[in-house]
Design an enzyme around this catalytic site. Structure first.
Site, PDB file in Angstrom:
ATOM      1  N   ILE A  24      48.434  -6.260  57.491  1.00 37.12           N
ATOM      2  CA  ILE A  24      49.779  -6.416  57.010  1.00 37.12           C
ATOM      3  C   ILE A  24      50.613  -6.058  57.804  1.00 37.12           C
ATOM      4  O   ILE A  24      51.778  -6.613  57.960  1.00 37.12           O
ATOM      5  CB  ILE A  24      49.846  -6.486  55.219  1.00 37.12           C
ATOM      6  CG1 ILE A  24      48.883  -7.145  54.491  1.00 37.12           C
ATOM      7  CG2 ILE A  24      51.012  -6.288  54.896  1.00 37.12           C
ATOM      8  CD1 ILE A  24      48.853  -6.827  53.264  1.00 37.12           C
ATOM      9  N   ASN A  98      53.866   0.629  54.167  1.00 35.93           N
ATOM     10  CA  ASN A  98      52.910  -0.133  54.141  1.00 35.93           C
ATOM     11  C   ASN A  98      51.402   0.589  54.264  1.00 35.93           C
ATOM     12  O   ASN A  98      50.395   0.133  53.729  1.00 35.93           O
ATOM     13  CB  ASN A  98      52.767  -1.245  55.096  1.00 35.93           C
ATOM     14  CG  ASN A  98      51.732  -2.261  55.557  1.00 35.93           C
ATOM     15  OD1 ASN A  98      51.162  -3.028  54.559  1.00 35.93           O
ATOM     16  ND2 ASN A  98      50.641  -1.666  56.465  1.00 35.93           N
ATOM     17  N   LYS A 131      61.699   8.690  50.481  1.00 38.07           N
ATOM     18  CA  LYS A 131      62.338   9.642  50.507  1.00 38.07           C
ATOM     19  C   LYS A 131      63.154   9.923  51.815  1.00 38.07           C
ATOM     20  O   LYS A 131      64.527   9.967  51.713  1.00 38.07           O
ATOM     21  CB  LYS A 131      61.620  11.098  50.090  1.00 38.07           C
ATOM     22  CG  LYS A 131      62.919  12.276  50.161  1.00 38.07           C
ATOM     23  CD  LYS A 131      62.129  13.406  49.859  1.00 38.07           C
ATOM     24  CE  LYS A 131      63.025  14.713  50.035  1.00 38.07           C
ATOM     25  NZ  LYS A 131      62.206  16.151  49.660  1.00 38.07           N
ATOM     26  N   TYR A 164      42.284   3.686  43.373  1.00 38.38           N
ATOM     27  CA  TYR A 164      43.123   2.586  43.975  1.00 38.38           C
ATOM     28  C   TYR A 164      44.083   2.127  43.029  1.00 38.38           C
ATOM     29  O   TYR A 164      45.247   2.044  43.201  1.00 38.38           O
ATOM     30  CB  TYR A 164      42.253   1.583  44.555  1.00 38.38           C
ATOM     31  CG  TYR A 164      43.285   0.557  45.598  1.00 38.38           C
ATOM     32  CD1 TYR A 164      43.434   1.074  46.706  1.00 38.38           C
ATOM     33  CD2 TYR A 164      43.395  -0.588  44.754  1.00 38.38           C
ATOM     34  CE1 TYR A 164      44.124   0.089  47.609  1.00 38.38           C
ATOM     35  CE2 TYR A 164      44.188  -1.454  45.779  1.00 38.38           C
ATOM     36  CZ  TYR A 164      44.383  -1.074  47.333  1.00 38.38           C
ATOM     37  OH  TYR A 164      45.266  -1.943  47.885  1.00 38.38           O
ATOM     38  N   LYS A 168      47.986   2.379  42.900  1.00 46.55           N
ATOM     39  CA  LYS A 168      49.120   1.304  43.462  1.00 46.55           C
ATOM     40  C   LYS A 168      50.010   0.945  41.979  1.00 46.55           C
ATOM     41  O   LYS A 168      51.312   0.672  41.994  1.00 46.55           O
ATOM     42  CB  LYS A 168      48.237  -0.139  43.549  1.00 46.55           C
ATOM     43  CG  LYS A 168      47.663   0.031  44.900  1.00 46.55           C
ATOM     44  CD  LYS A 168      48.579   0.179  46.064  1.00 46.55           C
ATOM     45  CE  LYS A 168      47.893   0.393  47.389  1.00 46.55           C
ATOM     46  NZ  LYS A 168      48.685   0.550  48.328  1.00 46.55           N
ATOM     47  N   THR A 199      42.385  -9.148  55.530  1.00 46.57           N
ATOM     48  CA  THR A 199      42.256  -7.880  56.209  1.00 46.57           C
ATOM     49  C   THR A 199      40.912  -7.243  56.473  1.00 46.57           C
ATOM     50  O   THR A 199      40.075  -7.533  55.450  1.00 46.57           O
ATOM     51  CB  THR A 199      43.424  -7.004  56.028  1.00 46.57           C
ATOM     52  OG1 THR A 199      43.149  -6.321  54.712  1.00 46.57           O
ATOM     53  CG2 THR A 199      44.834  -7.861  55.516  1.00 46.57           C
TER      54      THR A 199
END
Length: 264
Positions: A24, A98, A131, A164, A168, A199
């Site tokens: 991605i 990403n 940030k 995971y 997320k 991917t």
């Protein structure tokens, strides 16, 4: 509260993309270059060759590009990514946070060290990217676009994805909070929440036993082998729109890109 910056002041010039060497990140870098942005690429040192190749591709499209190796879970590395981009390309107008890693382990089998590793990269890495990009954008005073990587598993947890999913979901929370905090500066903050994207991250040695690429992931998600999947370009297209000036009215969202596997 800071004085509001007019949305019309925003015009994207330079983007940073973390985790840009493949998948991605790579596709997004090429898409933003085609959209007319200069692009700073980041990934870990082992991806240096791939990063240099991508820089060459972007320059062949007529845009400027650099790469900066670094680990997004390191505060000093992220500071360096942002400051080097501003110094060498002139500004930071878009941050695409990403970079991330996958992890598949059920709760009863989860090692604390693996959990901490996922959180360090997928959560702390996004926080640091948000940030320090925001700090630079506020200093510039003309707005900006910040975009993070969530997941369909950040919308609804799945068995075998304890760490995971936690990471997320956290990206969604940070995205919403940051969107509210940064709104006075005309900085929008959004995330994409992909479904099964073709991917390297979705590959598994047993995929062919379960219908082909992404078979194990689909099985773990309770999907059929022929459930929708897509190329990374579909995520790049979402990022392409979100960084445009006319997208100023979209903020605090984690946009599902799942082929209908998940609907809000």
């Amino acid at each position: 509260m800071a004085t509001s910056v007019p949305h019309t002041a925003y015009s994207p010039r330079v983007a940073i993309i973390t985790g840009a060497a493949q998948g991605i990140g790579r596709e997004t870098a090429l898409r933003l270059a085609e959209d007319g942005l200069d692009v700073a690429l980041n990934d870990i040192p082992s991806k240096t060759k791939a990063l240099q190749g991508l820089v060459d591709e972007i320059k062949a499209k007529g845009r400027n590009s650099i790469f900066i190796v670094g680990d997004v879970s390191s505060e000093e590395d992220v500071k360096n990514i942002v400051s080097t981009t501003a110094e060498k390309l002139g500004s930071v107008d878009v941050m695409v946070a990403n970079a991330g890693i996958g992890a598949a382990a059920e709760l009863l089998e989860m090692e604390v060290a693996e959990f901490d590793r996922v959180i360090a990269i997928n959560v702390r890495g996004v926080m640091l990217s948000y940030k320090y990009a925001a700090e630079q954008m506020v200093k510039q005073g003309r707005g900006g676009r910040i975009i993070g990587a969530s997941s369909v598993l950040g919308k609804q947890g799945g068995p075998g994805f304890t760490a995971y999913s936690a990471s997320k979901f956290a990206v969604r929370g940070m995205t919403q909070a940051a969107a509210k905090e940064l709104a006075p500066h005309a900085i929008t903050v959004n995330a994409y929440a992909p479904g099964v994207i073709k991917t390297d991250m979705i590959n598994h040695p047993q995929d062919n036993e379960l219908g082909g690429p992404g078979g194990v992931l689909k099985w773990r998600l309770g999907l059929q082998p022929d459930a929708p999947d897509a190329d990374p370009s579909v995520i790049a297209s979402i990022v392409s729109y979100l960084v445009k000036p006319e997208a100023y009215f979209i903020t605090g969202q984690a946009i599902p890109v799942t082929g209908g596997v998940y609907m809000e």
